[in-house]
Design a protein around this motif. Sequence first.
Motif, PDB file in Angstrom:
ATOM      1  N   ARG A   2       0.825  -1.208   0.000  1.00 60.80           N
ATOM      2  CA  ARG A   2       0.000   0.000   0.000  1.00 60.80           C
ATOM      3  C   ARG A   2       0.861   1.259   0.000  1.00 60.80           C
ATOM      4  O   ARG A   2       0.455   2.291  -0.509  1.00 60.80           O
ATOM      5  CB  ARG A   2      -0.924  -0.032   1.200  1.00 60.80           C
ATOM      6  CG  ARG A   2      -1.939   1.073   1.186  1.00 60.80           C
ATOM      7  CD  ARG A   2      -2.945   0.835   2.314  1.00 60.80           C
ATOM      8  NE  ARG A   2      -3.885   1.890   2.360  1.00 60.80           N
ATOM      9  CZ  ARG A   2      -4.966   1.978   1.607  1.00 60.80           C
ATOM     10  NH1 ARG A   2      -5.222   1.050   0.738  1.00 60.80           N
ATOM     11  NH2 ARG A   2      -5.789   2.988   1.727  1.00 60.80           N
ATOM     12  N   GLY A   3       2.058   1.189   0.568  1.00 59.52           N
ATOM     13  CA  GLY A   3       2.968   2.337   0.580  1.00 59.52           C
ATOM     14  C   GLY A   3       3.238   2.859  -0.818  1.00 59.52           C
ATOM     15  O   GLY A   3       3.357   4.063  -1.028  1.00 59.52           O
ATOM     16  N   CYS A   4       3.330   1.955  -1.776  1.00 57.33           N
ATOM     17  CA  CYS A   4       3.544   2.357  -3.171  1.00 57.33           C
ATOM     18  C   CYS A   4       2.395   3.216  -3.655  1.00 57.33           C
ATOM     19  O   CYS A   4       2.607   4.247  -4.289  1.00 57.33           O
ATOM     20  CB  CYS A   4       3.663   1.134  -4.075  1.00 57.33           C
ATOM     21  SG  CYS A   4       5.086   0.113  -3.739  1.00 57.33           S
ATOM     22  N   LEU A   5       1.179   2.765  -3.372  1.00 57.31           N
ATOM     23  CA  LEU A   5       0.004   3.512  -3.825  1.00 57.31           C
ATOM     24  C   LEU A   5      -0.085   4.869  -3.158  1.00 57.31           C
ATOM     25  O   LEU A   5      -0.410   5.868  -3.801  1.00 57.31           O
ATOM     26  CB  LEU A   5      -1.268   2.702  -3.544  1.00 57.31           C
ATOM     27  CG  LEU A   5      -1.395   1.392  -4.296  1.00 57.31           C
ATOM     28  CD1 LEU A   5      -2.636   0.637  -3.840  1.00 57.31           C
ATOM     29  CD2 LEU A   5      -1.432   1.624  -5.789  1.00 57.31           C
ATOM     30  N   VAL A   6       0.215   4.916  -1.878  1.00 56.99           N
ATOM     31  CA  VAL A   6       0.145   6.190  -1.171  1.00 56.99           C
ATOM     32  C   VAL A   6       1.243   7.123  -1.653  1.00 56.99           C
ATOM     33  O   VAL A   6       1.026   8.323  -1.818  1.00 56.99           O
ATOM     34  CB  VAL A   6       0.213   5.977   0.358  1.00 56.99           C
ATOM     35  CG1 VAL A   6       0.250   7.298   1.088  1.00 56.99           C
ATOM     36  CG2 VAL A   6      -0.993   5.166   0.815  1.00 56.99           C
ATOM     37  N   LEU A   7       2.421   6.578  -1.923  1.00 56.98           N
ATOM     38  CA  LEU A   7       3.508   7.402  -2.431  1.00 56.98           C
ATOM     39  C   LEU A   7       3.139   7.972  -3.793  1.00 56.98           C
ATOM     40  O   LEU A   7       3.399   9.143  -4.070  1.00 56.98           O
ATOM     41  CB  LEU A   7       4.797   6.587  -2.519  1.00 56.98           C
ATOM     42  CG  LEU A   7       6.085   7.370  -2.713  1.00 56.98           C
ATOM     43  CD1 LEU A   7       6.293   8.387  -1.594  1.00 56.98           C
ATOM     44  CD2 LEU A   7       7.266   6.432  -2.766  1.00 56.98           C
ATOM     45  N   LEU A   8       2.485   7.177  -4.622  1.00 60.42           N
ATOM     46  CA  LEU A   8       2.023   7.675  -5.913  1.00 60.42           C
ATOM     47  C   LEU A   8       0.981   8.766  -5.732  1.00 60.42           C
ATOM     48  O   LEU A   8       0.941   9.733  -6.491  1.00 60.42           O
ATOM     49  CB  LEU A   8       1.477   6.537  -6.767  1.00 60.42           C
ATOM     50  CG  LEU A   8       2.526   5.539  -7.248  1.00 60.42           C
ATOM     51  CD1 LEU A   8       1.846   4.369  -7.960  1.00 60.42           C
ATOM     52  CD2 LEU A   8       3.544   6.192  -8.164  1.00 60.42           C
ATOM     53  N   SER A   9       0.145   8.642  -4.717  1.00 61.23           N
ATOM     54  CA  SER A   9      -0.827   9.695  -4.425  1.00 61.23           C
ATOM     55  C   SER A   9      -0.121  10.987  -4.058  1.00 61.23           C
ATOM     56  O   SER A   9      -0.546  12.068  -4.446  1.00 61.23           O
ATOM     57  CB  SER A   9      -1.739   9.280  -3.268  1.00 61.23           C
ATOM     58  OG  SER A   9      -2.497   8.168  -3.603  1.00 61.23           O
ATOM     59  N   LEU A  10       0.962  10.858  -3.326  1.00 63.90           N
ATOM     60  CA  LEU A  10       1.744  12.033  -2.961  1.00 63.90           C
ATOM     61  C   LEU A  10       2.301  12.698  -4.211  1.00 63.90           C
ATOM     62  O   LEU A  10       2.283  13.921  -4.320  1.00 63.90           O
ATOM     63  CB  LEU A  10       2.879  11.637  -2.013  1.00 63.90           C
ATOM     64  CG  LEU A  10       3.729  12.754  -1.433  1.00 63.90           C
ATOM     65  CD1 LEU A  10       2.879  13.725  -0.631  1.00 63.90           C
ATOM     66  CD2 LEU A  10       4.822  12.188  -0.558  1.00 63.90           C
ATOM     67  N   ALA A  87      -4.772   2.892   7.544  1.00 60.96           N
ATOM     68  CA  ALA A  87      -4.433   3.208   6.158  1.00 60.96           C
ATOM     69  C   ALA A  87      -5.428   4.191   5.571  1.00 60.96           C
ATOM     70  O   ALA A  87      -5.054   5.084   4.804  1.00 60.96           O
ATOM     71  CB  ALA A  87      -4.391   1.928   5.332  1.00 60.96           C
ATOM     72  N   GLU A  88      -6.680   4.063   5.935  1.00 63.70           N
ATOM     73  CA  GLU A  88      -7.701   4.987   5.444  1.00 63.70           C
ATOM     74  C   GLU A  88      -7.417   6.406   5.919  1.00 63.70           C
ATOM     75  O   GLU A  88      -7.588   7.369   5.181  1.00 63.70           O
ATOM     76  CB  GLU A  88      -9.097   4.556   5.902  1.00 63.70           C
ATOM     77  CG  GLU A  88      -9.578   3.265   5.286  1.00 63.70           C
ATOM     78  CD  GLU A  88      -8.961   2.018   5.918  1.00 63.70           C
ATOM     79  OE1 GLU A  88      -8.510   2.055   7.090  1.00 63.70           O
ATOM     80  OE2 GLU A  88      -8.900   0.994   5.212  1.00 63.70           O
ATOM     81  N   GLN A  89      -6.954   6.517   7.155  1.00 64.23           N
ATOM     82  CA  GLN A  89      -6.630   7.837   7.698  1.00 64.23           C
ATOM     83  C   GLN A  89      -5.410   8.424   6.976  1.00 64.23           C
ATOM     84  O   GLN A  89      -5.379   9.635   6.728  1.00 64.23           O
ATOM     85  CB  GLN A  89      -6.368   7.710   9.211  1.00 64.23           C
ATOM     86  CG  GLN A  89      -6.497   8.982   9.972  1.00 64.23           C
ATOM     87  CD  GLN A  89      -7.860   9.647   9.831  1.00 64.23           C
ATOM     88  OE1 GLN A  89      -8.898   9.007   9.724  1.00 64.23           O
ATOM     89  NE2 GLN A  89      -7.850  10.957   9.824  1.00 64.23           N
ATOM     90  N   VAL A  90      -4.432   7.607   6.628  1.00 67.17           N
ATOM     91  CA  VAL A  90      -3.278   8.077   5.867  1.00 67.17           C
ATOM     92  C   VAL A  90      -3.751   8.629   4.537  1.00 67.17           C
ATOM     93  O   VAL A  90      -3.327   9.707   4.101  1.00 67.17           O
ATOM     94  CB  VAL A  90      -2.234   6.954   5.658  1.00 67.17           C
ATOM     95  CG1 VAL A  90      -1.184   7.373   4.625  1.00 67.17           C
ATOM     96  CG2 VAL A  90      -1.558   6.597   6.966  1.00 67.17           C
ATOM     97  N   ASP A  91      -4.658   7.910   3.877  1.00 67.58           N
ATOM     98  CA  ASP A  91      -5.213   8.391   2.605  1.00 67.58           C
ATOM     99  C   ASP A  91      -5.874   9.753   2.783  1.00 67.58           C
ATOM    100  O   ASP A  91      -5.711  10.642   1.944  1.00 67.58           O
ATOM    101  CB  ASP A  91      -6.232   7.394   2.046  1.00 67.58           C
ATOM    102  CG  ASP A  91      -5.587   6.111   1.532  1.00 67.58           C
ATOM    103  OD1 ASP A  91      -4.367   6.115   1.275  1.00 67.58           O
ATOM    104  OD2 ASP A  91      -6.314   5.113   1.406  1.00 67.58           O
ATOM    105  N   LYS A  92      -6.613   9.928   3.858  1.00 70.51           N
ATOM    106  CA  LYS A  92      -7.279  11.214   4.123  1.00 70.51           C
ATOM    107  C   LYS A  92      -6.259  12.330   4.341  1.00 70.51           C
ATOM    108  O   LYS A  92      -6.504  13.468   3.982  1.00 70.51           O
ATOM    109  CB  LYS A  92      -8.204  11.100   5.324  1.00 70.51           C
ATOM    110  CG  LYS A  92      -9.453  10.309   5.036  1.00 70.51           C
ATOM    111  CD  LYS A  92     -10.346  10.234   6.253  1.00 70.51           C
ATOM    112  CE  LYS A  92     -11.566   9.373   5.958  1.00 70.51           C
ATOM    113  NZ  LYS A  92     -12.458   9.261   7.129  1.00 70.51           N
TER     114      LYS A  92
END
Length: 95
Positions: A2-10, A87-92
Amino acid sequence: MRGCLVLLSLFSLAAVGCGRKATREDCEVVVDRNVEIQLKAQGVIDPAVIDKEKQKILSSMSADIDKCVGMHVTDSMISCMKNAPTAEQVDKCLR
């Protein structure tokens, strides 16, 4: 992970809003926090195991983290991610 996806969001936030340029540490926070949250969700609580997995993931994502450095972030975004319990909170935090 999931870190990959969140990093891409960044990365996608780089063109939006104001803030400051992300440091390598900022970018690693995204990955570290996600790894920690995912492992704890799986019942892994041993700090040594968590740290080992963080290092493994950070090494495998080195090129992605390099691309993240210099992107725009805010201090509140980074603080939010450091304290996010899920993880949901990280996304937020990234929105």
